[in-house]
Design an enzyme around this catalytic site. Structure first.
Site, PDB file in Angstrom:
ATOM      1  N   ASP A  14       3.966   3.560   7.950  1.00 28.76           N
ATOM      2  CA  ASP A  14       5.353   3.847   7.603  1.00 28.76           C
ATOM      3  C   ASP A  14       5.494   5.147   6.804  1.00 28.76           C
ATOM      4  OD1 ASP A  14       7.951   3.813   6.772  1.00 28.76           O
ATOM      5  OD2 ASP A  14       7.890   1.828   5.858  1.00 28.76           O
ATOM      6  N   GLN A  36       3.135  -1.590   7.932  1.00 26.25           N
ATOM      7  CA  GLN A  36       3.306  -0.971   6.611  1.00 26.25           C
ATOM      8  C   GLN A  36       2.448   0.282   6.435  1.00 26.25           C
ATOM      9  OE1 GLN A  36       2.850  -4.200   3.814  1.00 26.25           O
ATOM     10  NE2 GLN A  36       4.972  -4.079   3.198  1.00 26.25           N
ATOM     11  N   ARG A  83      10.011  -2.378  10.038  1.00 23.64           N
ATOM     12  CA  ARG A  83       9.526  -2.804   8.723  1.00 23.64           C
ATOM     13  C   ARG A  83       8.920  -4.190   8.823  1.00 23.64           C
ATOM     14  NH1 ARG A  83      13.535  -0.242   4.360  1.00 23.64           N
ATOM     15  NH2 ARG A  83      12.482   1.742   4.446  1.00 23.64           N
ATOM     16  N   SER A 117       8.040   5.136   3.727  1.00 23.66           N
ATOM     17  CA  SER A 117       7.531   4.597   2.469  1.00 23.66           C
ATOM     18  C   SER A 117       6.564   5.563   1.800  1.00 23.66           C
ATOM     19  CB  SER A 117       6.801   3.276   2.690  1.00 23.66           C
ATOM     20  OG  SER A 117       7.696   2.302   3.133  1.00 23.66           O
ATOM     21  N   TYR A 161      16.837  -3.001   4.263  1.00 22.40           N
ATOM     22  CA  TYR A 161      17.832  -1.931   4.278  1.00 22.40           C
ATOM     23  C   TYR A 161      19.185  -2.403   3.758  1.00 22.40           C
ATOM     24  CZ  TYR A 161      14.878   1.121   7.104  1.00 22.40           C
ATOM     25  OH  TYR A 161      13.875   1.924   7.562  1.00 22.40           O
TER      26      TYR A 161
HETATM   27  P1  NAD Z   1      16.209   3.220   1.498  1.00 22.71           P
HETATM   28  O1  NAD Z   1      15.497   4.521   1.336  1.00 22.71           O
HETATM   29  O2  NAD Z   1      16.883   2.952   2.788  1.00 22.71           O
HETATM   30  O3  NAD Z   1      17.308   3.098   0.340  1.00 22.71           O
HETATM   31  C1  NAD Z   1      16.968   3.264  -1.008  1.00 22.71           C
HETATM   32  C2  NAD Z   1      17.615   2.208  -1.847  1.00 22.71           C
HETATM   33  O4  NAD Z   1      19.000   2.473  -2.022  1.00 22.71           O
HETATM   34  C3  NAD Z   1      17.526   0.789  -1.282  1.00 22.71           C
HETATM   35  O5  NAD Z   1      16.914  -0.057  -2.223  1.00 22.71           O
HETATM   36  C4  NAD Z   1      18.986   0.402  -1.047  1.00 22.71           C
HETATM   37  O6  NAD Z   1      19.217  -0.990  -1.238  1.00 22.71           O
HETATM   38  C5  NAD Z   1      19.675   1.240  -2.096  1.00 22.71           C
HETATM   39  N1  NAD Z   1      21.128   1.414  -1.894  1.00 22.71           N
HETATM   40  C6  NAD Z   1      21.805   1.623  -0.732  1.00 22.71           C
HETATM   41  N2  NAD Z   1      23.125   1.720  -0.976  1.00 22.71           N
HETATM   42  C7  NAD Z   1      23.305   1.577  -2.321  1.00 22.71           C
HETATM   43  C8  NAD Z   1      24.431   1.618  -3.188  1.00 22.71           C
HETATM   44  N3  NAD Z   1      25.668   1.772  -2.722  1.00 22.71           N
HETATM   45  N4  NAD Z   1      24.215   1.433  -4.517  1.00 22.71           N
HETATM   46  C9  NAD Z   1      22.977   1.255  -5.012  1.00 22.71           C
HETATM   47  N5  NAD Z   1      21.869   1.242  -4.242  1.00 22.71           N
HETATM   48  C10 NAD Z   1      22.021   1.393  -2.914  1.00 22.71           C
HETATM   49  O7  NAD Z   1      15.231   2.013   1.178  1.00 22.71           O
HETATM   50  P2  NAD Z   1      13.639   2.002   1.123  1.00 22.71           P
HETATM   51  O8  NAD Z   1      13.171   2.598  -0.124  1.00 22.71           O
HETATM   52  O9  NAD Z   1      13.111   2.618   2.358  1.00 22.71           O
HETATM   53  O10 NAD Z   1      13.233   0.456   1.159  1.00 22.71           O
HETATM   54  C11 NAD Z   1      14.031  -0.604   0.811  1.00 22.71           C
HETATM   55  C12 NAD Z   1      13.240  -1.919   0.894  1.00 22.71           C
HETATM   56  O11 NAD Z   1      12.505  -2.063   2.106  1.00 22.71           O
HETATM   57  C13 NAD Z   1      12.237  -2.080  -0.204  1.00 22.71           C
HETATM   58  O12 NAD Z   1      12.418  -3.360  -0.740  1.00 22.71           O
HETATM   59  C14 NAD Z   1      10.906  -1.974   0.452  1.00 22.71           C
HETATM   60  O13 NAD Z   1       9.917  -2.745  -0.198  1.00 22.71           O
HETATM   61  C15 NAD Z   1      11.197  -2.500   1.822  1.00 22.71           C
HETATM   62  N6  NAD Z   1      10.237  -1.920   2.800  1.00 22.71           N
HETATM   63  C16 NAD Z   1       9.482  -2.762   3.571  1.00 22.71           C
HETATM   64  C17 NAD Z   1       8.564  -2.223   4.485  1.00 22.71           C
HETATM   65  C18 NAD Z   1       7.698  -3.097   5.350  1.00 22.71           C
HETATM   66  O14 NAD Z   1       7.705  -4.297   5.194  1.00 22.71           O
HETATM   67  N7  NAD Z   1       6.950  -2.541   6.294  1.00 22.71           N
HETATM   68  C19 NAD Z   1       8.457  -0.844   4.628  1.00 22.71           C
HETATM   69  C20 NAD Z   1       9.267  -0.025   3.831  1.00 22.71           C
HETATM   70  C21 NAD Z   1      10.143  -0.584   2.930  1.00 22.71           C
END
Ligand code: NAD
Length: 373
Positions: free
Chosen positions: A129, A126, A121, A132, A229
């Protein structure tokens, strides 16, 4: 360099790993592209469209023969990979933790397996990915699936026959899917609230016009968390979160859960007793159902009813929007391979930061630290 695009074989998988758009771009890089007959059918892409983009279209054996790169949405059965070039790359969503034994088989075949869900990430990755791009569509579709099961309307409507009140929607887990679910539910006119363990999401929730519901008395994860994460939370946090959810959920009509922890079962966020407090006719969509589920009682591949509440557990939600999901997935793969394309060698050459992160197998061995560690 010959790039092969396989027809997906897993039941219910409607996506395809290349589109005529990306075929054209690979051809422009100097690659030869072969597409297995019917590969795009379930994503509304005809064989003729691939041919018009410059691909050869044929049976699987001809498609694989001599291919240096094989593209897939999901990891293909190793037994069906005969004919690809020695040390050829397999580039797909390989579910490395869930299909660990299959990774060994790829190694034994001499394939270099590159798992796209292990893309780091970092800003420059990005556009590569798949998690995403696919989660974004899942978040959108989850809300539509909820709306379809819900026997009431989402928006407030003032009619001559009286007022219909707006649905209350609670989104649990505000990553990529959750953010899109909030935006979609808002567009449909619901009153939306949302929660996460990462404090950075609070502002994101507010900026979408939804209300943050957060555990206040026990510290969650500061800021974004490592790589965005979440990790497993302490028992103390889990208890506080359960109390918070109990107080909130009984007043909700729609709940969308999206919480995931990489490499671990999904955290349990809603108990059967909490489901029982919701009013009959309410709908819960569990997007984490295939990773063990956020909701007690949710069943992968089914819509069930508990205490008068429907619990939706569709498998492979991105595949339910196969055309758009394929277009984005295919671009992720193209963005990845083209970013590393070495003109002189006529093939991609990976760097350590991204290569070591996604590479599962090489020279007959499993080499990825996340699998070995
Ligand atoms: P994910 O699919 O791993 O998880 C989904 C969400 O569930 C996350 O926000 C996590 O914090 C939440 N979660 C986990 N346990 C929980 C609990 N017990 N209670 C409530 N919520 C809980 O996450 P995702 O959607 O893949 O991405 C998370 C973050 O990563 C985002 O902020 C996204 O912007 C960032 N991201 C960055 C890049 C990059 O920079 N290349 C790429 C993808 C995602």
């Amino acid at each position: 360099m010959k790039i092969a695009v396989l027809k997906e074989t897993l039941a219910g998988e409607r996506r395809v790993s290349a589109t005529p758009e990306t075929v054209k771009k690979f051809v422009a890089l100097g690659a030869e592209v072969a597409v297995e007959q019917g590969a795009g059918e379930t994503a509304s892409i005809a064989d003729a469209d691939y041919a018009a983009a410059g691909a050869s279209v044929g049976a699987r054996a001809a498609t694989l023969k001599g291919a240096g790169i094989v593209l897939g949405v999901q990891g293909p059965d190793p037994a069906g990979l005969k004919g690809m070039a020695d040390g050829g790359w397999l580039v797909a969503g390989l579910n490395p933790f869930g299909e660990r034994a299959r990774v060994d088989q790829y190694a034994a075949l001499g394939v270099e397996a590159l798992a796209m869900e292990f893309m780091p990430r970092i800003t420059r990755a990005q556009s590569m990915d798949i998690l995403s791009s696919q989660a974004n569509l899942s978040g959108y579709k989850a809300v539509l699936d909820a709306a379809a099961e819900y026997g009431r309307a989402f928006p407030m409507m003032m009619t001559a026959a009286g007022t219909v009140s707006a649905a209350k929607c609670f989104v649990m887990g505000v990553g990529v899917a959750g953010l899109q679910a909030i935006a979609t539910a808002r567009r449909l006119g619901a009153q939306v609230s949302a929660t996460d363990v990462r404090s950075a999401t609070k502002e994101q929730i507010q900026s979408l016009g939804a209300k943050p519901i957060f555990v206040e008395n026990v510290a969650g994860i500061e800021g974004e968390g490592s790589g965005g994460y979440a990790t497993e939370m302490s028992p103390e946090y889990q208890k506080a979160q359960a109390e918070l959810v109990s107080g909130h959920i009984a007043r909700q009509d729609i709940v969308i859960t999206t919480a995931l922890i990489p490499g671990r079962p999904a955290p349990r966020l809603i108990s059967d007793a909490q489901v029982a407090t919701m009013r009959p006719g309410s709908v819960i969509v569990d997007l984490a159902v295939e990773q063990g589920g956020n909701v007690e009682g949710a069943v992968a591949g089914q819509v069930i009813e508990r205490h008068g509440v429907k619990i939706v557990g569709h498998r492979n939600v991105p595949s339910r929007l196969a055309a758009d999901a394929s277009a984005l997935f295919a671009r992720n793969l193209y963005n990845f391979l083209s970013a590393f394309w070495d003109k002189e060698q006529g093939r991609p050459v990976l760097d350590a930061e991204i290569g070591d992160a996604v590479r599962l197998t090489r020279d007959g061995k499993v080499v990825n630290e996340r699998l070995l560690g």
